[in-house]
Write an enzyme that holds these catalytic residues in place. Structure first.
Site, PDB file in Angstrom:
ATOM      1  N   ASP A   1      76.028  44.297  12.856  1.00  0.00           N
ATOM      2  CA  ASP A   1      74.940  43.541  11.979  1.00  0.00           C
ATOM      3  C   ASP A   1      74.709  42.304  11.940  1.00  0.00           C
ATOM      4  OD1 ASP A   1      74.740  46.373  11.499  1.00  0.00           O
ATOM      5  OD2 ASP A   1      75.723  46.563   9.809  1.00  0.00           O
TER       6      ASP A   1
ATOM      7  N   GLU B   1      70.380  58.650  -0.126  1.00  0.00           N
ATOM      8  CA  GLU B   1      71.696  59.465   0.736  1.00  0.00           C
ATOM      9  C   GLU B   1      72.602  58.742   1.796  1.00  0.00           C
ATOM     10  OE1 GLU B   1      69.830  62.103   3.838  1.00  0.00           O
ATOM     11  OE2 GLU B   1      68.161  60.938   3.621  1.00  0.00           O
TER      12      GLU B   1
ATOM     13  N   LYS C   1      74.687  57.610   4.595  1.00  0.00           N
ATOM     14  CA  LYS C   1      74.319  57.042   6.080  1.00  0.00           C
ATOM     15  C   LYS C   1      75.594  57.759   6.946  1.00  0.00           C
ATOM     16  CE  LYS C   1      72.790  53.613   9.211  1.00  0.00           C
ATOM     17  NZ  LYS C   1      73.987  53.867  10.015  1.00  0.00           N
TER      18      LYS C   1
END
Length: 706
Positions: free
Chosen positions: A47, A126, A128
């Site tokens: 990331d 929700e 991941k």
């Protein structure tokens, strides 16, 4: 990425080189993760690299590459499977890491939709799931095919495998005539542990984490293998539809559940960014108790009509974002400090912890590196952790980023027992009955006793059969320990004489061991025979010579070409001799490494053991390329910057093998400059002199075109 210069400080040339490096590194990482199910870097590092790439592209839009990681999703499908093109692309998600980024995301959506800044816009939130994305197509209620994400456009057909997963309905009642259900295949922590226990019992390599296990299990050419694996499936989205499922994301997910799919129980709707972030915090606290791995939360606009208005970017929807978790931290008690003996005799301290779940993994041990690290000092004597030392009884903060070994981030001095005492390395060795010493200038204590240690011998044998060395099928770390303690294998040569030394009684003992039988025993012997022929660099690495890793082993193999030449040179490399000087002159081999390489050949006992081993082997010479056909023969080459596909020493050794002369400085006599990431003054000087400059990819293309 702390070592990288700020994007604001980059010149155009530096930015172009950095984008080139990032494109290569991220492409390799995508293939390792999505295609090979074997991540090469952890999620946090990935990331970070992707964000840096985006920041550079934003500041230097004219330098954006045609192969930009910003425009890529996943990786090309793996060979061996049929390919199916997605009717609707399976896109990735943009990422957020800070609360402010989530607030900015919602503000951008409202601005795009011309909504008032203070208005409420319902969103879904929700977990991941950290698994493998799958799209399942149903027509008139019948499962037609199942396809992995692949590169987002085309995926691998794994229909037969998907049919073995109990969470995936084979038929649907009341569904649209065409329905592509999308979700994530995953594995629970408990099932992962049980699977790895089975793998080890069968003498096979265990999986590194549940995501790899799930991905590797789904992508089996034999569906019976998949059937035997405990895979689960969460549905959370859809692709091609003949009619809408519902007017909103939340209602559509509820309908998927009504059709028989498992959906995540932590799925909720929120009206404000504050509610999204609050749910994120609650799930993060409960993360280690979920029983499966997640790496963040996904937020989506709930109204599907608004989703349609917002549309898509090249690789991501505008109406969704993934709010990623940081590398997880956890506090626990340090119960003890043990000493482990490495294959080279290094005595390494290991923290024994009250077990704690970190990043979805139960951690009971952590590395403590060396004596200085425990004392709160680095290799230069500067303080780390604010100078806090580590003591038995301390409460310590543990972290794991990706699949790395757990480490200690901090110590809570407020909870330190009043009677605690600093850890005394020498005293601990005395208590354990281990003879060790720490040489001046060495950060590590090393075993110096006369009696061979079982731990030392076992670790050396494990290294000998490791994947980068002999890699013998059926003979892994567990089998090495079994055979060592039974007295069957004590030295490397014992591996290759095992079958000839086994009488009927010992063979029966082997077959009676848990997980063994006549077929597995024969498979082991066949695996050993298959590795009697070995490449020179793998043999050098397998010997476990101190300071000699894979790269150095290849350097030595390329320089001496044959085992006979290497052996003869090392036997004659007395201090001060021409052979010793020539060894040190090899690029990448210093005096310390040279001394380590020479020792096994000049120690009578170790050399005799080498001779016995070599009598069992055929060693292939290092491949040599005819430099007369080389495009770089006779040319002077300079390497600068950071290379990603090979070390600098390996690159130089390859160039010299091809007949090039490698120089450390740029001059008018330089023919080619190979510029890796972060190339500075040498690249600038080469430009001024009009010298041909290649990036790492260009260099590899040049030399591998032979």
């Amino acid at each position: 990425m702390a070592q990288d210069p700020p994007v604001s400080d980059l010149t155009d040339d530096q930015a172009a080189l950095e984008l080139q490096r990032l494109a290569l590194v991220l492409s390799q990482a995508n293939q390792a993760y999505h295609r090979d199910d074997s991540p090469s870097i952890d999620d946090a590092s990935y990331d970070q690299l992707k964000r840096r790439n985006a920041q550079i592209e934003q500041r230097f839009p004219h330098l954006k590459r045609s192969d930009s990681p910003s425009d890529q999703v996943g990786a090309k499908p793996k060979e061996g499977f049929g390919k199916i093109r997605h009717r609707q692309p399976m896109l990735s998600l943009a990422n957020a890491f800070e609360v402010q980024e989530v607030e900015d995301f919602v503000a951008r959506l409202k601005k795009f939709l011309n909504l008032a800044p203070q208005s409420h816009m319902r969103m879904t939130a929700e977990p991941k799931i950290d698994g493998l994305s799958l799209s399942i197509r149903y027509e008139k209620g019948q499962l037609i095919h199942a396809v992995t994400r692949g590169d987002g456009e085309t995926g691998e057909e794994v229909t037969a495998n998907a049919l073995t997963i109990a969470d995936i309905p084979k038929t649907l009642s009341g569904a649209p005539d065409v329905l592509e259900v999308r979700g994530e295949v995953y594995m629970t922590h408990a099932d992962f542990a049980a699977l790895n226990a089975t793998q080890e019992q069968a003498g096979q390599k265990p999986f590194s984490n549940p995501r790899n296990a799930a991905a590797g299990s789904l992508r089996q050419l034999d569906a019976q293998v998949t059937k035997a694996r405990p895979l689960l499936f969460f549905a959370y989205a859809w692709g091609d539809l003949s009619e809408p499922l519902a007017p909103s994301q939340s209602e559509a997910v509820a309908r998927l559940q009504a059709l028989g799919f498992s959906t995540n129980p932590l799925f909720i709707t929120c009206d404000t960014p504050e509610e999204l972030v609050s749910h994120y915090g609650a799930v993060e606290l409960a993360r280690s108790d979920l029983g499966y791995d997640i790496d963040g939360m996904v937020y989506k606009v709930d109204d599907l009509a608004l989703q349609a208005r917002l549309g898509f970017r090249a690789t991501t929807p505008r109406w969704a974002i993934a709010h990623k978790f940081p590398a997880e931290l956890a506090w626990t008690e340090l119960l003890g400090i043990d000493i482990q003996v490495g294959r080279t005799g290094a005595l390494s301290p290991v923290a024994r912890l009250n077990p704690v779940t970190v990043g979805g993994v139960v951690v009971s041990n952590a590395t403590l590196h060396n004596e200085d690290y425990i004392a709160g000092r680095d290799s230069k004597g500067d303080s780390i952790r604010g100078g806090k030392d580590i003591r038995v009884g301390d409460w310590v903060q543990i972290y794991r980023a990706g699949d790395v070994i757990p480490k200690i981030a901090d110590v809570d001095l407020s909870r330190r027992p009043v009677d605690s005492a600093p850890f005394d390395f020498a005293e601990k060795l005395k208590q354990e009955g281990i003879e060790g010493k720490r040489a001046p200038g060495d950060a590590v204590w090393r075993y110096c006793g006369d009696e061979p240690l079982a731990d030392l011998a076992i670790e050396a044998l494990k290294h000998f059969v490791s994947r980068q060395a002999f890699d013998i099928e059926g003979l892994g770390a567990k089998q090495i320990e079994q055979f060592y303690h039974r007295g069957w294998i004590r030295t490397p040569v014992d591996i290759f004489t095992l079958k000839s030394r086994f009488g009927p009684g010992q063979l029966q003992q082997l077959c009676n061991l848990d997980g063994w039988g006549e077929k597995s025993a024969q498979k082991l012997f066949d695996g050993i025979d298959a590795k009697r022929s070995i490449e020179l660099h793998r043999l050098i690495f397998a010997l476990g010579i101190r300071h000699v890793g894979e790269g150095a082993a290849k350097l030595l193999a390329n320089r001496f070409v044959t085992w006979e030449a290497l052996s003869e040179a090392m036997q004659s490399a007395a201090p001060g001799s021409a052979a010793a000087a020539a060894l040190v002159e090899i690029e990448g081999v210093g005096e310390v490494m040279a001394q380590s390489v020479v020792e096994p050949f000049q120690d009578p006992e170790r050399f005799a053991a080498l001779q016995l081993l070599l009598a069992q082997l055929q060693v292939s010479p290092a491949p040599q390329i005819d430099s007369s056909t080389s495009p770089v023969a006779g040319k002077t080459v300079v390497f600068t910057g950071t290379l990603t596909q090979m070390t600098r020493a390996e690159a130089k050794a390859r160039a010299e093998t091809l007949g090039a002369k490698v120089s450390g400085s740029v001059s008018a006599k330089t023919d080619i400059l190979v510029a890796g990431a972060g190339a500075g003054s040498k690249a600038k000087k080469a430009t001024q002199l009009g010298i041909e400059t290649l990036d790492e990819e260009g260099w590899i293309a040049l030399i591998e075109g032979l």
